[in-house]
Design a protein around this motif. Structure first.
Motif, PDB file in Angstrom:
ATOM      1  N   GLN A 181       0.830  -1.210   0.000  1.00 60.28           N
ATOM      2  CA  GLN A 181       0.000   0.000   0.000  1.00 60.28           C
ATOM      3  C   GLN A 181       0.865   1.260   0.000  1.00 60.28           C
ATOM      4  OE1 GLN A 181      -0.649  -2.690   1.755  1.00 60.28           O
ATOM      5  NE2 GLN A 181      -2.742  -3.253   1.223  1.00 60.28           N
ATOM      6  N   PRO A 200      -7.911   5.681  -4.805  1.00 59.88           N
ATOM      7  CA  PRO A 200      -7.905   4.330  -4.210  1.00 59.88           C
ATOM      8  C   PRO A 200      -6.593   3.914  -3.540  1.00 59.88           C
ATOM      9  CG  PRO A 200      -9.100   4.295  -6.278  1.00 59.88           C
ATOM     10  CD  PRO A 200      -8.513   5.679  -6.150  1.00 59.88           C
ATOM     11  N   LYS A 204      -6.744   2.977   0.453  1.00 57.39           N
ATOM     12  CA  LYS A 204      -6.396   1.638   0.947  1.00 57.39           C
ATOM     13  C   LYS A 204      -5.334   1.722   2.040  1.00 57.39           C
ATOM     14  CE  LYS A 204      -7.538  -0.956  -3.255  1.00 57.39           C
ATOM     15  NZ  LYS A 204      -7.000  -1.788  -4.363  1.00 57.39           N
ATOM     16  N   GLN A 207      -6.983   3.012   5.225  1.00 56.21           N
ATOM     17  CA  GLN A 207      -7.842   1.990   5.840  1.00 56.21           C
ATOM     18  C   GLN A 207      -7.003   1.009   6.654  1.00 56.21           C
ATOM     19  OE1 GLN A 207      -9.887   0.412   2.397  1.00 56.21           O
ATOM     20  NE2 GLN A 207     -11.660   1.773   2.677  1.00 56.21           N
ATOM     21  N   LEU A 208      -5.846   0.647   6.128  1.00 59.25           N
ATOM     22  CA  LEU A 208      -4.978  -0.280   6.832  1.00 59.25           C
ATOM     23  C   LEU A 208      -4.426   0.357   8.107  1.00 59.25           C
ATOM     24  CD1 LEU A 208      -3.898  -3.145   6.459  1.00 59.25           C
ATOM     25  CD2 LEU A 208      -1.901  -2.187   5.313  1.00 59.25           C
TER      26      LEU A 208
END
Length: 278
Positions: A181, A200, A204, A207-208
């Motif tokens: 990521q 995106p 991502k 979010q991690l």
């Protein structure tokens, strides 16, 4: 002798530095600090939070990391002046922010957390610069955000056992889990610039990071929700909050500095052989 080679090819003094970093990265959790401060296990307080608090927490974490990402990509490159990190001033400002959260309770988390997160990020960047990092480099800017995903404190689930492997993993495992990521986000920013932080690859990555950062924030929120805490306690808890990430940042960027000097593989091998509990 300080230059004696041990742990493969690393000098003894470097291994000592690495050992200290590992002790911080994997054995100093915020929950333990707050439990000592309050005198009661934070895990019990977390279970008492209402469901609405969890929804507010998730929204606040998302907003905070989005704000931090924008700050990291758009302004950290301007902070290239030398000198020692301004740790105390950042901590004082975080304390003032936490005082508001402590005085007005859970309803302020959406306003207070983004402020605290940005203050922490700037302090982390200050520490990174002091360790020789180039804050104009996108990968360094994202490495500052990585600190929010690092937390070595052990937690218990509702049944009293260790939490699952997704959240209870070591420092290098966290970095490895985020490597794709981080690489994808770096490539995107270098190709498209920083105008679109909702792309995106960046989403991502956030979010991690958010999964792990949210756990630490829930511990902070649970402590602030205790009725007797109030404004003074909220300020103190927030100072613990930023102090926690300052410690993690020092250790994280110490490891990165040693990797630049000795190579990633050698440093990781020596790190994994260290018994941090000794």
């Amino acid at each position: 002798m300080s230059n004696e080679l041990i742990e493969g090819e690393l000098p003894e003094d470097i291994v000592a530095e690495l050992r200290e970093a590992k002790a911080t990265l994997e054995h100093h959790g915020l929950a333990d600090r707050l439990t000592e401060l309050i005198g009661a296990p934070i895990t019990a307080s977390i279970r008492m939070l209402p469901n609405i608090a969890e929804d507010a927490l998730n929204a606040a974490v998302d907003k905070s990391l989005q704000t931090a990402l924008k700050v990291a990509l758009r302004t950290l490159g301007e902070e290239t002046k030398g000198g020692k990190p301004k740790l105390i001033s950042h901590k004082l400002m975080a304390g003032l922010s936490g005082a508001a959260g402590g005085a007005f309770g859970l309803s302020t988390v959406a306003l207070e957390l983004p402020v605290s997160t940005v203050l922490i990020l700037r302090s982390v960047a200050d520490i990174a610069r002091s360790q020789g990092e180039d804050l104009t480099d996108v990968q360094t800017q994202l490495a500052c955000l990585e600190v929010f995903a690092i937390d070595g404190g052990k937690r218990d689930d509702e049944k009293g056992g260790d939490i699952n492997d997704e959240t209870e993993i070591g420092y290098f495992a966290v970095r490895a889990a985020m490597s794709k990521q981080v690489a994808d986000a770096s490539k995107y920013v270098m190709k498209h610039g920083v105008s679109e932080t909702a792309a995106p690859p960046l989403v991502k990555l956030l979010q991690l990071i958010g999964k792990r950062f949210g756990m630490v924030v829930s511990e902070k929120l649970a402590a602030q929700a205790i009725p007797v805490i109030g404004a003074v306690g909220g300020a103190l808890i927030n100072s613990y909050f930023i102090d926690h990430y300052q410690d993690l940042a020092r250790a994280h960027f110490t490891v990165r500095r040693l990797e630049r000097e000795y190579g990633h593989l050698l440093v990781e091998e020596a790190y994994q052989r260290i018994d941090a509990d000794a």
